[in-house]
Scaffold this motif. Structure first.
Motif, short mmCIF file in Angstrom:
data_model
loop_
_atom_site.label_atom_id
_atom_site.label_comp_id
_atom_site.label_asym_id
_atom_site.label_seq_id
_atom_site.Cartn_x
_atom_site.Cartn_y
_atom_site.Cartn_z
N GLU A 43 -101.39 -31.74 -3.97
CA GLU A 43 -100.73 -30.85 -4.93
C GLU A 43 -100.58 -29.47 -4.30
OE1 GLU A 43 -102.83 -30.70 -8.66
OE2 GLU A 43 -103.29 -32.84 -8.56
N ASN A 44 -99.51 -28.77 -4.64
CA ASN A 44 -99.36 -27.38 -4.25
C ASN A 44 -100.10 -26.52 -5.26
OD1 ASN A 44 -97.71 -28.13 -2.12
ND2 ASN A 44 -95.83 -27.77 -3.26
N VAL A 45 -100.64 -25.41 -4.81
CA VAL A 45 -101.36 -24.48 -5.69
C VAL A 45 -100.63 -23.15 -5.64
CG1 VAL A 45 -103.54 -23.30 -6.13
CG2 VAL A 45 -103.55 -25.64 -5.23
N SER A 46 -100.07 -22.75 -6.78
CA SER A 46 -99.31 -21.50 -6.86
C SER A 46 -100.14 -20.46 -7.62
CB SER A 46 -97.99 -21.75 -7.59
OG SER A 46 -97.28 -20.53 -7.72
N PHE B 218 -100.60 -22.18 -1.85
CA PHE B 218 -101.22 -23.01 -0.84
C PHE B 218 -100.58 -24.39 -0.91
CE2 PHE B 218 -104.47 -19.96 -2.01
CZ PHE B 218 -105.04 -19.59 -0.80
N ARG B 219 -100.46 -25.04 0.24
CA ARG B 219 -100.00 -26.42 0.29
C ARG B 219 -100.58 -27.07 1.53
NH1 ARG B 219 -95.30 -27.59 3.41
NH2 ARG B 219 -94.63 -25.77 4.59
N THR B 220 -100.45 -28.37 1.61
CA THR B 220 -100.91 -29.07 2.81
C THR B 220 -99.71 -29.37 3.68
OG1 THR B 220 -100.82 -31.19 1.69
CG2 THR B 220 -102.95 -30.08 1.75
N ASP B 221 -99.94 -29.29 4.97
CA ASP B 221 -98.89 -29.57 5.94
C ASP B 221 -99.54 -30.33 7.09
OD1 ASP B 221 -96.53 -29.61 7.37
OD2 ASP B 221 -96.69 -27.52 8.04
N GLY B 222 -99.38 -31.64 7.08
CA GLY B 222 -99.97 -32.45 8.14
C GLY B 222 -101.48 -32.41 8.16
N GLY B 223 -102.11 -32.35 7.00
CA GLY B 223 -103.56 -32.33 6.93
C GLY B 223 -104.18 -30.95 7.08
N THR B 224 -103.35 -29.93 7.18
CA THR B 224 -103.83 -28.56 7.31
C THR B 224 -103.36 -27.75 6.10
OG1 THR B 224 -103.71 -28.68 9.70
CG2 THR B 224 -103.78 -26.48 8.74
#
Length: 87
Positions: free
Chosen positions: A53-56, A63-69
């Motif tokens: 999930e994205n956190v706004s 915050f979001r995840t991008d390839g496990g980061t």
């Protein structure tokens, strides 16, 4: 700025806002731990990111995840403040 200093600044900001219920350093640090997590326990943001999930956080950013980061994208208000574009 470490967590304790950030907690103190948050307390001062709340006090200057005229809040009737004063915050303690312990209160604020506990909220930080619950939100951002500790080594022993992930916080709410980490749990949401783990679920993809994205956190706004409004104008602060997201915050979001991008390839496990985890990645952070600052919001417009934060960017403008840091660039001295706010009044």
């Amino acid at each position: 700025m470490d967590k304790k200093q950030l907690a103190e600044e948050t307390i001062n900001t709340a006090a200057n806002g005229g809040n009737d219920a004063p915050l303690t350093s312990t209160d604020v640090e506990r909220v930080f731990d619950l939100l951002f997590g500790t080594v022993e326990h992930p916080g709410s943001i980490a749990e949401a990111l783990n679920r993809r999930e994205n956190v706004s956080l409004g104008s602060f950013g997201s915050f979001r995840t991008d390839g496990g980061t985890a990645t952070f994208r600052p919001g417009t208000a934060l960017t403008e403040f840091l660039q001295n574009k706010t009044g």
